[in-house]
Structures are given as C-alpha cells and as structure tokens.
Design a protein around this motif. Structure first.
Motif, PDB file in Angstrom:
ATOM      1  N   THR A 132       1.034  -1.113   0.041  1.00 38.01           N
ATOM      2  CA  THR A 132       0.344   0.100  -0.074  1.00 38.01           C
ATOM      3  C   THR A 132       0.887   1.547  -0.013  1.00 38.01           C
ATOM      4  N   ARG A 133       0.406   2.492  -0.365  1.00 38.27           N
ATOM      5  CA  ARG A 133       1.395   3.154  -0.258  1.00 38.27           C
ATOM      6  C   ARG A 133      -0.106   4.516   0.643  1.00 38.27           C
ATOM      7  N   ASN A 134       0.321   5.370   1.416  1.00 34.56           N
ATOM      8  CA  ASN A 134      -0.080   6.190   2.284  1.00 34.56           C
ATOM      9  C   ASN A 134      -1.664   5.556   2.317  1.00 34.56           C
ATOM     10  N   THR A 135      -1.630   4.285   2.731  1.00 32.69           N
ATOM     11  CA  THR A 135      -3.336   3.264   3.209  1.00 32.69           C
ATOM     12  C   THR A 135      -4.186   3.994   2.557  1.00 32.69           C
ATOM     13  N   SER A 136      -3.932   4.516   1.085  1.00 37.44           N
ATOM     14  CA  SER A 136      -5.533   4.866   0.497  1.00 37.44           C
ATOM     15  C   SER A 136      -5.175   4.494  -0.885  1.00 37.44           C
ATOM     16  N   THR A 137      -4.282   4.078  -1.498  1.00 37.68           N
ATOM     17  CA  THR A 137      -4.018   3.026  -2.680  1.00 37.68           C
ATOM     18  C   THR A 137      -3.174   2.064  -2.340  1.00 37.68           C
ATOM     19  N   ILE A 138      -3.775   0.369  -3.050  1.00 37.19           N
ATOM     20  CA  ILE A 138      -3.230  -0.671  -2.922  1.00 37.19           C
ATOM     21  C   ILE A 138      -2.787  -1.221  -4.655  1.00 37.19           C
ATOM     22  N   VAL A 139      -1.460  -2.416  -4.012  1.00 41.13           N
ATOM     23  CA  VAL A 139      -0.968  -2.984  -5.936  1.00 41.13           C
ATOM     24  C   VAL A 139      -1.300  -4.131  -4.731  1.00 41.13           C
ATOM     25  N   ALA A 140      -2.008  -4.946  -5.685  1.00 40.90           N
ATOM     26  CA  ALA A 140      -2.332  -6.489  -5.431  1.00 40.90           C
ATOM     27  C   ALA A 140      -1.344  -7.381  -6.977  1.00 40.90           C
ATOM     28  N   PHE A 141      -1.021  -8.259  -7.151  1.00 38.80           N
ATOM     29  CA  PHE A 141       0.295  -9.600  -8.240  1.00 38.80           C
ATOM     30  C   PHE A 141       0.151 -10.268  -7.612  1.00 38.80           C
ATOM     31  N   ALA A 142       0.159 -11.443  -9.009  1.00 41.49           N
ATOM     32  CA  ALA A 142       0.530 -12.646  -8.488  1.00 41.49           C
ATOM     33  C   ALA A 142       1.179 -13.200  -9.534  1.00 41.49           C
ATOM     34  N   VAL A 143       2.428 -14.024  -9.590  1.00 36.06           N
ATOM     35  CA  VAL A 143       3.396 -14.206 -10.878  1.00 36.06           C
ATOM     36  C   VAL A 143       3.109 -15.649 -11.434  1.00 36.06           C
ATOM     37  N   GLY A 144       2.709 -15.170 -11.824  1.00 36.26           N
ATOM     38  CA  GLY A 144       2.562 -16.266 -12.900  1.00 36.26           C
ATOM     39  C   GLY A 144       3.846 -17.901 -12.915  1.00 36.26           C
ATOM     40  N   GLY A 145       3.793 -19.020 -12.703  1.00 36.02           N
ATOM     41  CA  GLY A 145       4.291 -20.078 -13.261  1.00 36.02           C
ATOM     42  C   GLY A 145       5.566 -20.129 -13.364  1.00 36.02           C
ATOM     43  N   LYS A 146       4.976 -19.208 -14.911  1.00 34.68           N
ATOM     44  CA  LYS A 146       5.883 -19.945 -16.556  1.00 34.68           C
ATOM     45  C   LYS A 146       6.218 -18.247 -16.314  1.00 34.68           C
ATOM     46  N   TYR A 147       6.337 -17.495 -15.228  1.00 36.41           N
ATOM     47  CA  TYR A 147       6.619 -16.080 -15.905  1.00 36.41           C
ATOM     48  C   TYR A 147       8.145 -15.791 -16.038  1.00 36.41           C
ATOM     49  N   GLU A 148       9.542 -15.322 -17.080  1.00 36.19           N
ATOM     50  CA  GLU A 148      10.256 -14.905 -16.949  1.00 36.19           C
ATOM     51  C   GLU A 148      10.404 -13.297 -17.368  1.00 36.19           C
ATOM     52  N   PRO A 149      11.490 -12.612 -16.814  1.00 37.23           N
ATOM     53  CA  PRO A 149      11.873 -11.125 -16.424  1.00 37.23           C
ATOM     54  C   PRO A 149      11.528 -10.908 -18.378  1.00 37.23           C
ATOM     55  N   GLY A 150      10.680  -9.656 -18.637  1.00 35.84           N
ATOM     56  CA  GLY A 150      10.538  -9.442 -20.239  1.00 35.84           C
ATOM     57  C   GLY A 150       9.356  -9.855 -20.504  1.00 35.84           C
ATOM     58  N   ASN A 151       8.667 -10.633 -19.442  1.00 30.31           N
ATOM     59  CA  ASN A 151       7.193 -11.213 -20.268  1.00 30.31           C
ATOM     60  C   ASN A 151       6.051 -10.316 -19.398  1.00 30.31           C
ATOM     61  N   GLY A 152       4.933  -9.624 -20.769  1.00 31.15           N
ATOM     62  CA  GLY A 152       3.730  -8.695 -20.572  1.00 31.15           C
ATOM     63  C   GLY A 152       3.151  -9.559 -18.933  1.00 31.15           C
ATOM     64  N   ILE A 153       2.546  -7.955 -18.292  1.00 31.72           N
ATOM     65  CA  ILE A 153       1.595  -7.701 -16.890  1.00 31.72           C
ATOM     66  C   ILE A 153       0.472  -8.329 -17.321  1.00 31.72           C
ATOM     67  N   SER A 154      -0.278  -8.366 -16.930  1.00 35.36           N
ATOM     68  CA  SER A 154      -2.032  -8.257 -17.340  1.00 35.36           C
ATOM     69  C   SER A 154      -2.370  -7.400 -16.295  1.00 35.36           C
ATOM     70  N   ILE A 155      -2.770  -6.232 -16.667  1.00 39.88           N
ATOM     71  CA  ILE A 155      -3.050  -4.918 -15.453  1.00 39.88           C
ATOM     72  C   ILE A 155      -4.540  -4.656 -15.378  1.00 39.88           C
ATOM     73  N   ILE A 156      -5.026  -4.635 -14.789  1.00 40.26           N
ATOM     74  CA  ILE A 156      -6.209  -3.880 -14.050  1.00 40.26           C
ATOM     75  C   ILE A 156      -6.449  -2.615 -13.233  1.00 40.26           C
ATOM     76  N   GLY A 157      -6.415  -1.337 -13.500  1.00 42.15           N
ATOM     77  CA  GLY A 157      -6.743  -0.563 -13.102  1.00 42.15           C
ATOM     78  C   GLY A 157      -8.158   0.299 -12.735  1.00 42.15           C
ATOM     79  N   ALA A 158      -8.595   0.487 -11.031  1.00 39.42           N
ATOM     80  CA  ALA A 158      -9.555   1.270 -10.684  1.00 39.42           C
ATOM     81  C   ALA A 158      -9.291   2.901  -9.671  1.00 39.42           C
ATOM     82  N   HIS A 159     -10.109   2.664  -8.738  1.00 39.67           N
ATOM     83  CA  HIS A 159      -9.782   4.366  -7.924  1.00 39.67           C
ATOM     84  C   HIS A 159     -10.118   3.804  -6.936  1.00 39.67           C
ATOM     85  N   THR A 160     -10.483   3.714  -5.414  1.00 39.30           N
ATOM     86  CA  THR A 160     -10.292   4.164  -4.080  1.00 39.30           C
ATOM     87  C   THR A 160     -11.868   5.145  -3.799  1.00 39.30           C
ATOM     88  N   ASP A 161     -11.110   6.207  -4.638  1.00 43.38           N
ATOM     89  CA  ASP A 161     -11.783   8.017  -3.942  1.00 43.38           C
ATOM     90  C   ASP A 161     -13.446   7.785  -5.145  1.00 43.38           C
TER      91      ASP A 161
END
Length: 474
Positions: free
Chosen positions: A68-97
């Motif tokens: 968390t940052r500022n206790t008002s923003t949060i980032v959560a992630f899970a690393v795929g079992g086949k992940y290697e550096p340079g692979n993609g990130i599947s991202i969903i963004g929203a807002h808390t306010d």
C-alpha cells in the motif's frame, strides 16, 4: 432482506452483488477501502510487502503479494508459474476515492446557536444530494503515542452531522430550482450550543470543536489530546442494499468507483486462490492497482499520474523473479509492450427520464454487460486494437459487452486510462459497469453487472497471454 430471500427471487449473480455490498459498506473512505482489500487479500494467501524494503529474494513464481501507499492506494499482484523477466503484465486499474465532503483543517464554525463543521468539497459531486442525509465520519487519524506517531482508521457510524435544507416557506423560489452556495450553505450541523458539555481538553488550539474531537477519541479509545491531525470524509450512514421489485438494483454510495475496485480485486483473488492451476501455467504477472485521487485529477504521490505503477513494474522486472542470471537491459521496455491495462471505472447507463442525453446509438443498459468507453478526443484510452483484445476475453467467458460514446454536444469525463497509457505507453482499454446517478450520495447499478465484470476480468487474467500471442498488431 435476508440472503435466502434474495436468492429465491433473483439470478445466481446476486451472490456477487451481496458480497460487493459487504465490501462497500465496509469502505466509507479510501483508507477503509484499502483496509478491506488488505483483509480479503490476506485471507486469500497474499503476502504484504513494503515499498521501502528490498524485494530481492521475496518474490517467487506462483507467489501472491500486495503493498500500500498512503494507506489509500493498494497494489496486488500474483506471479505466473511460467513468468520470466521481460514477459508481460496483465493489469486492471481502478480507484478508491469518490466525491465527498472532507473536514477542513480548521473546521470549528458556529452560528445562531448551532455548532457547525467546516467542510470542503472533494471532486465533482452532486452536492444537492448531500442535504438532509444522516452523515457519519470516516478516515484516518494521526496519533501521538508517547512520542511515536502512528495513523489509525476511524469510523463514526452514527449520524453526528447533517446539512439541513431551508423550509420552502422561507424560500419560495426553490420550487423553480434548488441553488445554494457550497461555502455557506453546505456546512453541516454538529450540535446545538445549549448542549455543549465540558471544557476544551484537546491540543488542537481551537481548530475543531472539542465535541467532534471527543467523539473521534472515544471511537479510537484514546485521549482527545493524542489526536495530532486527521483526514476525514463525511459519508451517508444509510448502508448499501439490494433494491427493485425483482431485486435487480444495487442502491449504494460510492459505486463510482468501488464497484470496479471490488470486481478487479475479486477477479484476482478468484483466479489465484480458487484457481491456482491457471496461475501455475501463466507466463505473465497478474496485477491490480487501486489508486486514490482519481476524482481530482490523479496528480498526487498515490494517484495514477504518479510514478507508482512505473516503479512497481521496474522493480518486478529487475528483481529477477524468474531466476535468470542476466536480465536483459531492455526487459522493462519489453514488458511494457507485452502488457495490457484495463482501466475500470463506472459508465453511464441510459436514463429513462433523460434518454435524450445519450447518443442515439450508444445507450448502455443495466444487465446488458460491461461498457467499453470510447472517445475520439482521447478522454478514454480505448482503441480498435484494444477492443479486439477485450472482445476475445469476453467471448471466452460469455460476457456481453456494450459500447459508449458521449454526445458531441456533451462534456466527456475521463479516467486513469489516458494518464497511465500516455505515461507508460501501455495498450489500454477503458471499461465500466453502467450506473445511474453517478457522483450522487446515493447511486444505482444492476446486480447482474457485478458478476459480468468479475467474469470478464477473470477471463482477461487467465487468457490474455494467449490472446496477445494470437493478435498481430504493431
């Protein structure tokens, strides 16, 4: 109404709607929304990280994390079992306010025998809806713990504040239109001077009414003199509920944007905790980020216009999660161009009493599916290419999609999508569930659409790497 009664008269998707209601009722402020998210992530086996720490050796394949940052923003992630550096990130963004009234740094006011609390408008709210509502207070308080300073969440659930309207007998023009001054007329009552009790025993030097500080201190079980400062939102104490004759509506505060925050977070939990096999096969990292301050432009250290997401991606790439001896010097850039962002923010359902306000071919309906938001002037980040990718994810999960374009003679809102896509060069699509009364103290959405968004986001996390591999777009 009990859950059993609801389940006997509604579709199976009511289960998700009821769980969302629990989430939004627990989240009267962005700080509380993040705290509720932390609880759900921890229960699902996610490990908390700290931005100030070294992450080397802490992050592994198939691992699940959040910070968390500022206790008002949060980032959560899970690393795929086949992940290697340079692979993609599947991202969903929203807002808390959400738009709300916030207590001013010096809030002590009074007139005509009443104690009042000075408030500031946050965001673009429909402020007339805040009149004659039972208002509580929630947020974070900075405390002096014998020289050690800490913040604690506070929530006063009983209605201690109210903004009364003027009687029609004293304002005959109100029948032709309700107008008011946000500085002078939107000041809530706290108490009457006749009921004032006790002397000022706080350290706030007259900045706030002692009665308000004592109420906060009592909720925290501390002395009022320990309160150093706070960030407090006013909120409607009436809880969210299922409504409509067929239980098809969600009536709630803060649907914009806690519904999309909830569905994004739930989809990440579902596809990692309840479906771990899909994570084991994933070559990507799955990431959800819930920012603060979207309603005021995202320009803050914990908003979407900050470096938060960029720094997070860089750290994940350079931490060498995949265990490679040598990480490519261009691994970050490779990751950006293999990644995809769903910017999830609520959309405008067609209004039966104002249907002319919608463009004639773009009238999203409740229960009709997740809305893809498009704007030629780049107020939304959606492109034809990103629509193609999302449609494939929707097809795999059998989730309906709708399209929305604002009328040419109407002002278009915006989201975190254009901010993040322009700063990072991320392929992005803007989507949201359809709702009515956006930015009101009490909003309306469809129960089925909670499940629609969860299913779509689950499909995105589980299928995006394959979809991307089969989509040739420069």
């Amino acid at each position: 109404m009990s859950e059993s009664t609801l389940n006997s008269t509604t579709s199976p998707s009511v289960k998700e709607a009821l769980d969302f209601i629990d989430f939004v009722n627990a989240s009267p402020s962005p700080f509380h929304a993040v705290e509720e998210s932390k609880k759900r992530l921890t229960d699902a086996g996610f490990k908390e990280l700290k931005e100030r720490d070294n992450w080397s050796g802490q992050i592994v394949k198939n691992g699940k994390y959040f910070f968390t940052r500022n206790t008002s923003t949060i980032v959560a992630f899970a690393v795929g079992g086949k992940y290697e550096p340079g692979n993609g990130i599947s991202i969903i963004g929203a807002h808390t306010d959400s738009p709300c009234l916030k207590v001013k740094p010096i809030s002590k006011k009074g007139r005509s025998g009443y104690l009042q609390v000075g408030v500031e408008t946050y965001g673009g709210g429909l402020w007339h809806t805040w009149f004659d509502r039972d208002l509580g207070i929630a947020g974070r308080v900075m405390l002096d713990n014998d020289g050690t300073y800490q913040n604690k969440l506070v929530r006063i659930s009983r209605p201690i504040l109210r903004v009364p309207t003027l009687a029609i007998h004293l304002d005959s023009d109100v029948a032709n239109g309700f107008s008011f001054n946000k500085e002078t007329h939107l000041t809530p009552l706290l108490a009457t001077a006749q009921k004032r009790l006790g002397a000022d025993d706080t350290n706030q030097l007259g900045k706030h009414h002692p009665e308000l500080l004592r109420a906060i201190a009592q909720e925290l079980n501390v002395e009022a003199s320990k309160i150093m400062d706070f960030e407090l939102c006013l909120y409607d104490t009436q809880p969210a509920t299922i409504g409509g004759v067929n239980n098809e509506f969600v009536f709630s505060a803060r649907l914009d944007n806690l519904m999309m925050s909830y569905t994004a977070l739930t989809s990440l939990i579902n596809t990692t905790h309840y479906s771990p096999t899909s994570l084991e096969k994933d070559p990507n990292i799955r990431l959800v980020v819930l920012f603060d301050n979207e309603e005021v432009g995202s320009v803050s250290a914990h908003g979407a216009a900050s470096s938060l997401l960029e720094y997070t991606i860089r750290r994940l790439v350079l931490t060498n999660v995949g265990g490679e001896k040598d990480v490519s010097k261009t691994a970050f850039e490779e990751t950006i161009h293999k990644s995809f962002l769903i910017s999830a923010d609520m959309a405008h359902a067609v209004h039966p009493n104002y249907s002319e306000k919608h463009e004639e071919n773009h009238k999203p309906s409740m229960h009709g599916g997740v809305v893809m938001k498009i704007n030629a002037n780049q107020r939304y980040a959606t492109t034809a290419a990103t629509i193609v990718i999302l449609r494939q994810a929707a097809k795999k999960s059998n989730v309906p999609l709708q399209e929305y374009v604002v009328r040419a003679d109407s002002r278009c809102g915006s989201t975190i999508g254009p901010v993040l896509s322009s700063n990072l060069g991320l392929r992005t699509i803007d989507v949201g569930n359809p709702q009515l009364s956006m930015h009101s103290i009490r909003e309306t959405a469809g129960t089925d659409d909670v499940a629609h968004a969860i299913r779509l986001f689950e499909s995105f996390f589980e299928n995006y790497p394959e979809i991307d591999a089969n989509t040739i777009i420069d």
